[in-house]
Design a protein around this motif. Structure first.
Motif, short mmCIF file in Angstrom:
data_model
loop_
_atom_site.label_atom_id
_atom_site.label_comp_id
_atom_site.label_asym_id
_atom_site.label_seq_id
_atom_site.Cartn_x
_atom_site.Cartn_y
_atom_site.Cartn_z
N GLU A 277 37.28 45.72 36.69
CA GLU A 277 37.73 47.08 36.34
C GLU A 277 36.70 48.12 36.74
O GLU A 277 37.02 49.14 37.38
CB GLU A 277 38.00 47.15 34.85
CG GLU A 277 38.41 48.53 34.36
CD GLU A 277 38.52 48.59 32.85
OE1 GLU A 277 39.14 49.54 32.34
OE2 GLU A 277 37.96 47.69 32.18
N GLU A 281 37.20 50.92 39.92
CA GLU A 281 37.20 52.34 39.58
C GLU A 281 36.04 53.08 40.24
O GLU A 281 36.21 54.22 40.71
CB GLU A 281 37.14 52.51 38.06
CG GLU A 281 38.43 52.09 37.35
CD GLU A 281 38.36 52.30 35.86
OE1 GLU A 281 37.23 52.49 35.35
OE2 GLU A 281 39.42 52.29 35.19
N VAL A 288 42.09 51.66 36.41
CA VAL A 288 42.53 50.28 36.19
C VAL A 288 42.86 50.13 34.71
O VAL A 288 42.00 50.34 33.85
CB VAL A 288 41.46 49.25 36.60
CG1 VAL A 288 41.93 47.84 36.28
CG2 VAL A 288 41.14 49.38 38.08
N LEU A 290 43.43 47.64 32.10
CA LEU A 290 43.10 46.22 31.94
C LEU A 290 43.49 45.73 30.56
O LEU A 290 43.18 46.37 29.54
CB LEU A 290 41.60 46.00 32.16
CG LEU A 290 41.07 44.58 31.94
CD1 LEU A 290 41.66 43.62 32.96
CD2 LEU A 290 39.55 44.56 32.01
N SER A 313 43.52 43.58 43.61
CA SER A 313 43.24 44.90 43.05
C SER A 313 42.69 45.85 44.11
O SER A 313 43.07 47.03 44.18
CB SER A 313 42.25 44.77 41.89
OG SER A 313 42.75 43.92 40.88
N ALA A 317 44.30 49.34 45.41
CA ALA A 317 43.55 50.58 45.38
C ALA A 317 43.47 51.24 46.75
O ALA A 317 43.50 52.47 46.87
CB ALA A 317 42.15 50.34 44.83
N SER A 324 46.84 54.53 39.57
CA SER A 324 46.32 53.53 38.64
C SER A 324 46.88 52.16 38.98
O SER A 324 47.94 52.04 39.60
CB SER A 324 46.65 53.90 37.19
OG SER A 324 48.06 53.88 36.99
N ILE A 325 46.17 51.15 38.53
CA ILE A 325 46.57 49.75 38.73
C ILE A 325 46.58 49.08 37.38
O ILE A 325 45.71 49.32 36.54
CB ILE A 325 45.58 49.03 39.68
CG1 ILE A 325 45.48 49.76 41.01
CG2 ILE A 325 45.97 47.58 39.90
CD1 ILE A 325 44.34 49.25 41.88
N VAL A 327 46.22 45.55 35.41
CA VAL A 327 45.71 44.18 35.53
C VAL A 327 45.88 43.52 34.17
O VAL A 327 45.33 44.00 33.17
CB VAL A 327 44.24 44.15 35.97
CG1 VAL A 327 43.74 42.71 36.03
CG2 VAL A 327 44.07 44.82 37.31
N VAL A 340 48.58 41.53 38.77
CA VAL A 340 48.06 42.78 39.31
C VAL A 340 49.26 43.58 39.81
O VAL A 340 49.96 43.16 40.74
CB VAL A 340 47.05 42.54 40.45
CG1 VAL A 340 46.55 43.87 40.99
CG2 VAL A 340 45.89 41.69 39.96
N ASP A 342 51.06 47.57 40.72
CA ASP A 342 50.93 49.00 41.01
C ASP A 342 52.30 49.55 41.32
O ASP A 342 53.19 48.83 41.79
CB ASP A 342 49.98 49.25 42.18
CG ASP A 342 50.53 48.73 43.51
OD1 ASP A 342 51.46 49.34 44.05
OD2 ASP A 342 50.02 47.69 44.00
#
Length: 397
Positions: A277, A281, A288, A290, A313, A317, A324-325, A327, A340, A342
């Motif tokens: 994370e 970032e 992220v 998480l 990830s 990105a 944002s992602i 996880v 993971v 998005d």
């Protein structure tokens, strides 16, 4: 000459080695007493230039000690069974041979790398049997003659067991000669097969190492080069990325045991996910989200899953365009799973060029080598989801 025991004792006592070797050979004829003494001394006396003896080395290694004790128990059970059969005078030969067999196993398991290499060279260069080679008609003729002679003598001994007053000893000697004769005859083919299996296993390990190396190069170097291209107009950012990659690559090259792991490698799934994370970032400016459920120590399989999750990830990105992602990692009793996701541009998995190995090499194939699986779900305009699953290694009892 095999273990250097007589030579070491002769040097210690200040006498020639040859008379001591003759005495050792004569003691072998005394119900195998010479074999037992030689084996015990070989185990107990440290080799020149080494601090510990073979017995001390085995005693300090719990795994090797368990192996030797297990084999000793089996040999003891066989010897007691032979005695229970009631064959007269069986123990006169069987017990010394059994003790020596256990001793030879202990010598092989506890020998240092130098001594083991010397023993292999000694056996391979043994002139009487030619065990280590199958080249040259003289070597083949000598080995065939010795092997056939021992097989014939063993068969004769076994066929006349009922005519001897000591059938137990005759049967044991005949079986021993027969076994050794077959070994002498077929040793080159057996050794060739063993060496071929060893070579194949070594090549497989090297192939896996090369695959891991390629995955690491893609994850680390190529990703940094891509970022440098995107930041070409910002010299400070280019210098920062170059120095970051230089430090990581230099540490990895000079610490091969870590194999791509960074300094201060986390020891659990939760710690590794927190590092993921933070790194994503900091490096890509993408948030992220998480969530980690459960935790467990890292092993080879779980580390492979986390490496594949990091690659997924980073891909999100870099290429999804999402702000944002998500996880999600879950540790269960039988497996570890990571998602993971998005909500970005997405892509057509069938349209990925064959020369792009970010998904195939660093995610899918890496998970397959670890005994797990990776599923990539994506479509243009709908985002991407990568599901990673790997079974947990069972703890050794």
């Amino acid at each position: 000459m095999l273990g250097g025991v007589c030579g070491g004792l002769a040097r210690r006592l200040g006498i020639p080695a040859r008379p001591l070797r003759v005495v050792a050979v004569l003691l072998v004829l005394a119900a195998g007493l010479g074999l037992v003494l030689y084996t015990v001394l070989w185990l107990a006396i440290p080799r020149k230039g080494e601090e510990r003896s073979i017995a001390a080395r085995i005693g300090a290694d719990r795994r090797e000690l368990q192996i030797v004790l297990s084999v000793s128990t089996v040999v003891l059970a066989l010897l007691v069974a032979l005695e229970a059969i009631g064959l007269p005078n069986m123990g006169t030969i069987a017990w010394p041979l059994g003790i020596c067999a256990v001793g030879v196993l202990a010598v092989w398991r506890g020998a240092s790398p130098d001594e083991r290499e010397r023993l292999e060279e000694f056996v391979s260069s043994a002139a009487p049997s030619g065990l280590g080679t199958n080249r040259g008609w003289r070597s083949i003729a000598v080995r065939a003659a010795v092997g056939i002679a021992m097989v014939l003598i063993g068969i004769v001994q076994l066929s006349k067991v009922g005519d001897h007053q000591d059938p137990g000893r005759s049967a044991l000697v005949g079986a021993f000669l027969l076994s050794v004769g077959f070994f002498v005859l077929f040793a080159p083919w057996w050794l060739h097969t063993l060496r071929a299996l060893t070579t194949e296993r070594r090549e497989r390990v090297r192939a896996e190492e090369r695959a891991n190396l390629a995955a690491h190069v893609h994850d680390s170097v190529l990703q940094t080069l891509s970022l440098i291209q995107r930041s070409a107009r910002d010299p400070n950012e280019v210098v920062r990325l170059a120095r970051l990659q230089e430090r990581e690559l230099r540490y990895w090259l000079f610490n091969p045991a870590s194999f791509g792991q960074r300094h201060g490698q986390p020891s659990s799934v939760a710690e590794a996910c927190a590092d993921l994370e933070r790194d994503v970032e900091d490096d890509y400016g993408v948030g992220v989200e998480l969530v980690v459920v459960g935790d467990c120590p890292l092993d080879e399989r779980v580390s492979a899953l986390l490496a594949a999750g990091r690659e997924a990830s980073v891909n999100s990105a870099k290429w999804s365009g999402a702000s944002s992602i998500s996880v999600y990692a879950e540790v269960e009793a039988a497996c570890v799973t990571m998602f993971v996701r998005d909500v970005g541009a997405g892509f057509d998995t069938r349209a990925v060029p064959a020369d792009r190995h970010g998904i195939s090499g660093s995610i899918v194939e890496r998970m397959q080598r670890a005994g797990g699986q990776a599923v990539v779900r994506s479509a243009p305009g709908t985002g991407t989801e990568v599901e990673l699953t790997v079974p947990r290694e069972r703890p050794t009892p």
